[in-house]
Design an enzyme around this catalytic site. Sequence first.
Site, PDB file in Angstrom:
ATOM      1  N   GLU A 224       0.885  -1.179   0.000  1.00 56.52           N
ATOM      2  CA  GLU A 224       0.000   0.000   0.000  1.00 56.52           C
ATOM      3  C   GLU A 224       0.914   1.217   0.000  1.00 56.52           C
ATOM      4  O   GLU A 224       1.430   1.607   1.048  1.00 56.52           O
ATOM      5  CB  GLU A 224      -0.871  -0.002   1.267  1.00 56.52           C
ATOM      6  CG  GLU A 224      -1.798  -1.193   1.389  1.00 56.52           C
ATOM      7  CD  GLU A 224      -3.056  -1.027   0.550  1.00 56.52           C
ATOM      8  OE1 GLU A 224      -3.300   0.077   0.033  1.00 56.52           O
ATOM      9  OE2 GLU A 224      -3.781  -2.015   0.402  1.00 56.52           O
ATOM     10  N   CYS A 258      -2.174   9.249   2.349  1.00 62.58           N
ATOM     11  CA  CYS A 258      -1.843   8.695   1.023  1.00 62.58           C
ATOM     12  C   CYS A 258      -2.893   9.086   0.003  1.00 62.58           C
ATOM     13  O   CYS A 258      -2.577   9.351  -1.148  1.00 62.58           O
ATOM     14  CB  CYS A 258      -1.688   7.179   1.101  1.00 62.58           C
ATOM     15  SG  CYS A 258      -3.080   6.360   1.869  1.00 62.58           S
TER      16      CYS A 258
END
Length: 470
Positions: A224, A258
Amino acid sequence: MNPYTNEVLKTFADATDVDIQQALETADGLYHEMKSKPISTRATILHGIAKYMRYNKYDLAKVMTLEMGKLISESEGEVELCADIADYFADHGAEMMEPTLLHTRANGEAKVYKQSTGVVLAVEPWNFPYYQIMRVFAPNFMAGNPMILRDAANIPWSAQTFADMIIQAGAPQGSIANLFMSYDQVADIIADPRIQGIALTGSERGGASVAKEAGQNLKKSTMELGGQDAFIVLDDANMDDVNNIAWRARLYNAGQVCTSSKRFIVMDSVYDEFLENLIKNFASVQPGDPMDNATTLAPMNTKKAKEKLQKQVDEAVAAGATVAYGNKPIDLPGQFFMPTILIDIAADNPAMHTEMFGPVAQVYRVHSEQDAIDLANNSQYGLGGIVFSGDPLHGEKVATQINTGMVYVNTFMTSLPELPFGGVKNSGYGREMSELGLMAFVNEQLVVTADRPDMNNVTGGLVKLDPTND
Ligand code: NAP
């Protein structure tokens, strides 16, 4: 270290090789033990963890705020989200682990059994200290895979608090072990046969290093990684909604997310209104003590992160970008970065392909919808994105043309346990959360049985793939 006061709060000893071997042995022992225990026992424990977290919300939240600087209200929200994730997998994990029946021409009944595989190593970042761990812990605990945690160097207190909390709330020893390991020790532990999965959340650089170790040892991994998410504003967008959401989509968690909207791609007809409102909203935030509920801009997590961001902004400006707002020092001792808006970013500006992990927005003017889509896709990343359109169905059509793992139309991006989370391209691979996340380190074992006494009753079943269909 507290990034608001710059004080050292606590120190922790590095893990020794003996610590690592002991943790592996305990975790591996638990993995074998859990195989013979009904999954319902783990659901009860996970519900207990959720309850414990809600009960101790403020105390748990305070650790994160003191250590990485996020606003206390955001820390409390994070604790609640962790409790929701724990409850979700406690409620649905058993069903997800049920065998599925396949339609087949094979001679016999074909079933896919779901089995635990072993200890999972989680390498996690600092930006959501508890949530990042819970995303991996809860589904793997239900699946029967214990966790060894290697968290970011700047949040040892949060990492240890989380691991202690899991055990205090009733999980068996070995369910999670937090180890302060060096990069070399991480490489060594990946090679250990007791580790059967590696989940990393972090940067492209960190992901590439750890994925390489995983690959060399033929271990399954999920990555991720970073993002440069686009926020597209089409001609007919509801500008009240856009103006209300855009600044928060960039400044939440001091811009250290993110899936923050890092690139605003705005149609010419609404560009001036958009920029004017973004400036107004960026100017309205109040820097200060993140423990104080009146503060609306938190410090960044470390001095190093702030300096890196400043360097990226300086490089963008040197390459021709214009500062539409911000980029001035904030007169406080903490690691504050003034919310900043960059415009006039040309195609050859390094900012175009740089993930700015802090409160800096890039705003681009485009003249057609196709230009907006092309610009959104002009990135090595492919994590998330937002599209605002007056016609939600049209917005959805545009969303499907954005090459990322997740796109939200006419709304804020939210992370929920039932929704798969992850990206494509250099944003990584695999998914966390939802049924897809639970399956990441599960052995989907095919068993075909001929001559079953009850075969006449078998009509064949369906393979469940929709994680939201519970
Ligand atoms: P990072 O430097 O890659 O660090 C992430 C974790 O990996 C830390 O625990 C770090 O430890 C560890 N690490 C890095 N290199 C390693 C190596 N060679 N061997 C073993 N461990 C290693 O990432 P970051 O800059 O702190 O975090 C921000 C990044 O994470 C951003 O790019 C952000 O977009 C991304 N992120 C992605 C998601 C997502 O779900 N896609 C969510 C949150 C954040 P140390 O701290 O000791 O270096």
